[in-house]
Design an enzyme around this catalytic site. Structure first.
Site, PDB file in Angstrom:
ATOM      1  CE1 TYR A  89      46.988  28.902  77.634  1.00  0.00           C
ATOM      2  CE2 TYR A  89      47.020  30.936  76.375  1.00  0.00           C
ATOM      3  CZ  TYR A  89      47.657  30.028  77.197  1.00  0.00           C
ATOM      4  OH  TYR A  89      48.966  30.240  77.578  1.00  0.00           O
ATOM      5  CG  ASN A 140      55.311  26.094  84.175  1.00  0.00           C
ATOM      6  OD1 ASN A 140      55.469  27.040  83.389  1.00  0.00           O
ATOM      7  ND2 ASN A 140      55.529  24.829  83.813  1.00  0.00           N
ATOM      8  CE  LYS A 186      47.731  29.943  80.992  1.00  0.00           C
ATOM      9  NZ  LYS A 186      48.643  29.395  81.998  1.00  0.00           N
TER      10      LYS A 186
HETATM   11  N1  LIG Z   1      54.823  28.742  75.102  1.00  0.00           N
HETATM   12  C1  LIG Z   1      54.303  29.945  75.041  1.00  0.00           C
HETATM   13  O1  LIG Z   1      54.481  30.668  74.046  1.00  0.00           O
HETATM   14  C2  LIG Z   1      53.491  30.486  76.204  1.00  0.00           C
HETATM   15  C3  LIG Z   1      52.994  31.787  76.092  1.00  0.00           C
HETATM   16  C4  LIG Z   1      52.271  32.312  77.159  1.00  0.00           C
HETATM   17  C5  LIG Z   1      52.051  31.541  78.283  1.00  0.00           C
HETATM   18  N2  LIG Z   1      52.536  30.271  78.362  1.00  0.00           N
HETATM   19  C6  LIG Z   1      52.285  29.504  79.582  1.00  0.00           C
HETATM   20  O2  LIG Z   1      53.517  29.019  80.096  1.00  0.00           O
HETATM   21  C7  LIG Z   1      53.290  27.801  80.838  1.00  0.00           C
HETATM   22  C8  LIG Z   1      54.271  26.741  80.366  1.00  0.00           C
HETATM   23  O3  LIG Z   1      54.008  26.487  79.002  1.00  0.00           O
HETATM   24  P1  LIG Z   1      55.056  25.767  78.033  1.00  0.00           P
HETATM   25  O4  LIG Z   1      55.129  26.588  76.814  1.00  0.00           O
HETATM   26  O5  LIG Z   1      56.281  25.406  78.774  1.00  0.00           O
HETATM   27  O6  LIG Z   1      54.199  24.466  77.656  1.00  0.00           O
HETATM   28  P2  LIG Z   1      54.633  22.978  77.286  1.00  0.00           P
HETATM   29  O7  LIG Z   1      56.010  22.937  76.733  1.00  0.00           O
HETATM   30  O8  LIG Z   1      53.494  22.467  76.473  1.00  0.00           O
HETATM   31  O9  LIG Z   1      54.647  22.250  78.703  1.00  0.00           O
HETATM   32  C9  LIG Z   1      53.462  22.130  79.442  1.00  0.00           C
HETATM   33  C10 LIG Z   1      53.760  21.465  80.775  1.00  0.00           C
HETATM   34  O10 LIG Z   1      52.514  21.330  81.476  1.00  0.00           O
HETATM   35  C11 LIG Z   1      52.347  19.970  81.869  1.00  0.00           C
HETATM   36  N3  LIG Z   1      50.937  19.572  81.778  1.00  0.00           N
HETATM   37  C12 LIG Z   1      50.088  19.787  80.749  1.00  0.00           C
HETATM   38  N4  LIG Z   1      48.905  19.196  80.994  1.00  0.00           N
HETATM   39  C13 LIG Z   1      49.033  18.594  82.209  1.00  0.00           C
HETATM   40  C14 LIG Z   1      48.162  17.802  83.000  1.00  0.00           C
HETATM   41  N5  LIG Z   1      46.915  17.489  82.593  1.00  0.00           N
HETATM   42  N6  LIG Z   1      48.600  17.346  84.183  1.00  0.00           N
HETATM   43  C15 LIG Z   1      49.868  17.625  84.597  1.00  0.00           C
HETATM   44  N7  LIG Z   1      50.736  18.371  83.896  1.00  0.00           N
HETATM   45  C16 LIG Z   1      50.318  18.836  82.708  1.00  0.00           C
HETATM   46  C17 LIG Z   1      53.190  19.150  80.895  1.00  0.00           C
HETATM   47  O11 LIG Z   1      53.646  17.964  81.526  1.00  0.00           O
HETATM   48  P3  LIG Z   1      53.214  16.459  81.111  1.00  0.00           P
HETATM   49  O12 LIG Z   1      52.896  16.477  79.649  1.00  0.00           O
HETATM   50  O13 LIG Z   1      54.406  15.640  81.473  1.00  0.00           O
HETATM   51  O14 LIG Z   1      52.043  16.174  81.973  1.00  0.00           O
HETATM   52  C18 LIG Z   1      54.366  20.078  80.608  1.00  0.00           C
HETATM   53  O15 LIG Z   1      55.395  19.894  81.542  1.00  0.00           O
HETATM   54  C19 LIG Z   1      51.817  27.441  80.600  1.00  0.00           C
HETATM   55  O16 LIG Z   1      51.052  27.833  81.714  1.00  0.00           O
HETATM   56  C20 LIG Z   1      51.439  28.266  79.382  1.00  0.00           C
HETATM   57  O17 LIG Z   1      50.049  28.549  79.343  1.00  0.00           O
HETATM   58  C21 LIG Z   1      53.249  29.715  77.339  1.00  0.00           C
END
Ligand SMILES: NC(=O)c1ccc[n+]([C@@H]2O[C@H](COP(=O)([O-])OP(=O)(O)OC[C@H]3O[C@@H](n4cnc5c(N)ncnc54)[C@H](OP(=O)(O)O)[C@@H]3O)[C@@H](O)[C@H]2O)c1
Length: 252
Positions: free
Chosen positions: A154, A87, A158
């Protein structure tokens, strides 16, 4: 017992998935750079097995070391099933190609694509030996299918994750394993990632105003609603391996 490994369980969608799975009595293995103490507290309160591993997924050596340790500890417990949620994801760098720094390009592809491939490879390998069922869920994005100016890296990482999912699923089917692998596109969610998007510049990201409007008009999905839809699918036992699911088809 079922085990769920969730990368990025500290925030956003990963946190919501962990929260729901604790209520489903599934053991949690959280992997991220920071630990979410609320998730830890909830697991302890509900008597659910919980471990957190600090890991920077952009560093290949850390990924190898941490996931070898996780695999070793889980497989020796003879789990009924392993759910692997790849994730964690990063949106940065948001900038047009030709104006990008090298390090964030590499970090993005490491976190969004290389880490999920390395981890899936390790778990499918161990599953062959122990005959354990592994379900892999790769969290992707609509940006894998639609080119978005300013998001070249990005979109590319993906899109690579989708193709990895589809190809690995064909192989698992040909080998007649019990394993499944899907991609899941969660829609536009109200998480830190959207804050990062809204704080980018108009020069770097053409659709900035549109994304600000999503927030202002309350059009962002709540992470727990998305997590519930995904967990219902995964625990429902009717996953179509190789499919790229979209949250909208699950929310109906
Ligand atoms: N939000 C959206 O609108 C959206 C839309 C489409 C897809 N997505 C996808 O959904 C997934 C979750 O996104 P989210 O919106 O929940 O993002 P988020 O709130 O920014 O959370 C990202 C998570 O990834 C972890 N992470 C980031 N870089 C990391 C690293 N270098 N090493 C280890 N962990 C890392 C962070 O943990 P730490 O900071 O604690 O390391 C955090 O728990 C992602 O794959 C994203 O691409 C999101």
């Amino acid at each position: 017992m079922k085990y769920a490994i969730i990368t990025g369980a500290s925030k956003g969608l990963g946190e919501a998935i962990a929260n729901r799975l604790i209520h489903e009595q599934i053991a949690i293995v959280s992997v991220s750079r920071s630990e979410n103490v609320e998730i830890k507290r909830l697991a302890i309160e509900k008597g659910i097995s919980y471990q957190h591993h600090t890991c920077n997924l952009s560093l290949e050596k850390e990924v190898q070391e941490v996931f070898m340790e996780i695999a070793h500890s889980i497989f020796q417990k003879e789990p009924e099933e392993i759910l692997l949620f790849n994730n964690a994801g990063v949106i940065e760098p948001i900038q047009t190609i030709g104006n990008l720094d090298q390090t964030p390009i590499i970090s993005n592809i490491q976190v969004n694509l290389i880490a999920p491939i390395l981890i899936t490879n390790l778990f499918f390998n161990k599953a062959q030996v122990t005959n354990t069922k592994v379900q892999v869920i790769n969290v992707t994005s609509g940006a894998a299918l639609r080119p978005i100016e300013g998001w070249t890296v990005y979109c590319s990482s993906k899109a690579g994750l989708n193709m990895f999912t589809q190809t690995a699923a064909l192989e698992q089917a040909a080998m007649k394993t019990n394993n499944t692998i899907i991609a899941f596109s969660p829609g536009i969610m109200d998480t830190n990632m959207q804050e990062t998007i809204r704080s980018s510049s108009k020069e770097a990201f053409k659709e900035l105003e549109k994304f600000k409007d999503f927030k202002e008009n309350n059009l962002l999905l709540k992470a727990d609603v998305v997590a519930d839809a995904l967990v219902d699918l995964v625990l429902g036992g009717k996953v179509e391996s190789g499919k790229v699911y979209n949250v909208n088809e699950l929310l109906g």
